[in-house]
Design an enzyme around this catalytic site. Structure first.
Site, short mmCIF file in Angstrom:
data_model
loop_
_atom_site.label_atom_id
_atom_site.label_comp_id
_atom_site.label_asym_id
_atom_site.label_seq_id
_atom_site.Cartn_x
_atom_site.Cartn_y
_atom_site.Cartn_z
N ASP A 59 0.84 -1.19 0.00
CA ASP A 59 0.00 0.00 0.00
C ASP A 59 0.89 1.26 0.00
OD1 ASP A 59 -2.42 1.40 0.31
OD2 ASP A 59 -2.29 1.34 2.51
N HIS A 60 0.44 2.30 -0.68
CA HIS A 60 1.16 3.60 -0.70
C HIS A 60 2.66 3.46 -0.95
CE1 HIS A 60 -2.24 6.11 0.31
NE2 HIS A 60 -2.58 5.23 1.24
N GLU A 102 -2.93 6.63 -7.41
CA GLU A 102 -3.83 7.60 -6.74
C GLU A 102 -3.79 8.93 -7.48
OE1 GLU A 102 -3.62 7.84 -2.43
OE2 GLU A 102 -4.02 10.01 -2.47
N GLY A 108 -8.84 5.54 3.59
CA GLY A 108 -9.37 6.24 4.78
C GLY A 108 -10.70 5.68 5.22
N GLY A 109 -10.83 4.36 5.21
CA GLY A 109 -12.12 3.74 5.51
C GLY A 109 -12.56 3.87 6.97
P1 13P Z 1 -7.64 4.39 7.68
O1 13P Z 1 -6.43 4.29 8.56
O2 13P Z 1 -8.32 5.70 7.83
O3 13P Z 1 -8.57 3.24 7.84
O4 13P Z 1 -7.11 4.38 6.18
C1 13P Z 1 -6.55 3.21 5.68
C2 13P Z 1 -5.96 3.42 4.34
O5 13P Z 1 -6.50 4.12 3.52
C3 13P Z 1 -4.73 2.68 4.04
O6 13P Z 1 -4.21 3.05 2.82
#
Ligand code: 13P
Length: 281
Positions: free
Chosen positions: A82-83, A134, A207-208
């Site tokens: 991720d990222h 993204e 950002g869930g």
């Molecule tokens: P949260 O930490 O807000 O759940 O976001 C997770 C996220 O988007 C990981 O890339």
């Protein structure tokens, strides 16, 4: 069932008009909790770790555990970096057997984001892996170290970006942010709807943590196919650990291990339940 590419899970999600949960992990207990939740719910998931987390959870230790957990699971699991910020880390993840990577060029100017994404695309292709990118800027930051402002994705830019990069999945910024929201966010569903109209590409909601079940369902109905959850799992693990250590009687590592696994299991189960019932309320 097995270790699969993220693309396979995104395609399945699209067919079912649903979304697949992508759960961030940082240690053994998190991997165990997330996988057990997926198995008990008989639902595929994505296990992921962000580049910024690697100082706490080194890739050399996390990667074999994540890949092996996916291979041994009774459900399909994709393993995702991720990222990703550097091609070097993306390359390492692929060498360890990750089936998916994200190149996050969201803080770069548009053309530079495209250029970096195309470099990552070459890499992903060599390994048969899925690529996420993204566009726009999701707020907060993955590890809370900086507070990126939110810049909503421009639908016209998304069209050009997708045409030129042909990424498998696009993370969009629609008022969402990493970390705990001070109040539930007001997501820009008009922007998401406009992006969904111009592309069939699977869209990703970062950002869930803290987004309401109803908003998840609306987002899914507008083309979100992957939903990232990190903070809620870290927080749930910490709460269970505190509860255990504050309970009566003797404490040991094994009890603490079980408490941490339970914290993540509960959070992942709760989110899978929402994502599996994707019709808007
Ligand atoms: P949260 O930490 O807000 O759940 O976001 C997770 C996220 O988007 C990981 O890339």
């Amino acid at each position: 069932m097995a270790l699969v590419t993220m693309k396979e899970l995104l395609d399945q999600a699209k067919m079912k008009h649903g979304a697949v949960g992508a759960f961030s992990v940082g240690n053994l207990e998190m991997v165990k909790g997330a996988v057990k939740a997926a198995e008990d719910m008989n639902t595929p998931i994505i296990l992921q770790i962000a580049e910024v987390r690697l100082p706490h959870s080194p890739l050399a230790l996390m990667a074999p555990m994540m890949v092996e957990a996916a291979k041994k699971s009774s459900v399909d699991i994709a393993v995702h970096l991720d990222h990703g910020k550097t091609l070097d880390v993306l390359h390492q993840a692929l060498e360890y057997g990750f089936t998916s990577i994200m190149m996050d060029g969201s803080t770069l100017p548009f053309e530079e984001n495209i250029e970096k994404t195309l470099q990552a695309a070459d890499l992903a292709k060599k390994y048969g892996a899925t690529l996420e990118a993204e566009l726009g800027l999701v707020g907060g930051s993955e590890d809370g170290s900086v507070d990126e402002g939110i810049r909503c994705t421009n639908p016209e830019d998304a069209k050009v970006f997708l045409k030129r990069t042909e990424v498998d999945a696009l993370a969009v910024a629609i008022g969402n942010a990493h970390g705990n929201y001070p109040v539930a966010p007001r997501l820009a569903f008009d922007v998401l709807g406009a992006i969904g109209k111009i592309t069939d590409a699977p869209l990703v909601l970062h950002g869930g943590t803290g987004i309401t079940p109803e908003d998840f369902r609306i987002a899914i109905s507008l083309g979100i196919r992957k939903i990232n959850i990190a903070t809620a799992s870290f927080d749930s693990l910490t709460r269970e650990a505190i509860k255990y250590l504050g309970s009566e009687g003797k404490h040991d590592y094994f009890g603490l291990n079980e408490a941490m696994v339970k914290g993540v299991y509960d959070n992942v189960t709760q989110h899978i339940r929402i994502f599996n019932c994707a019709e808007p309320l």
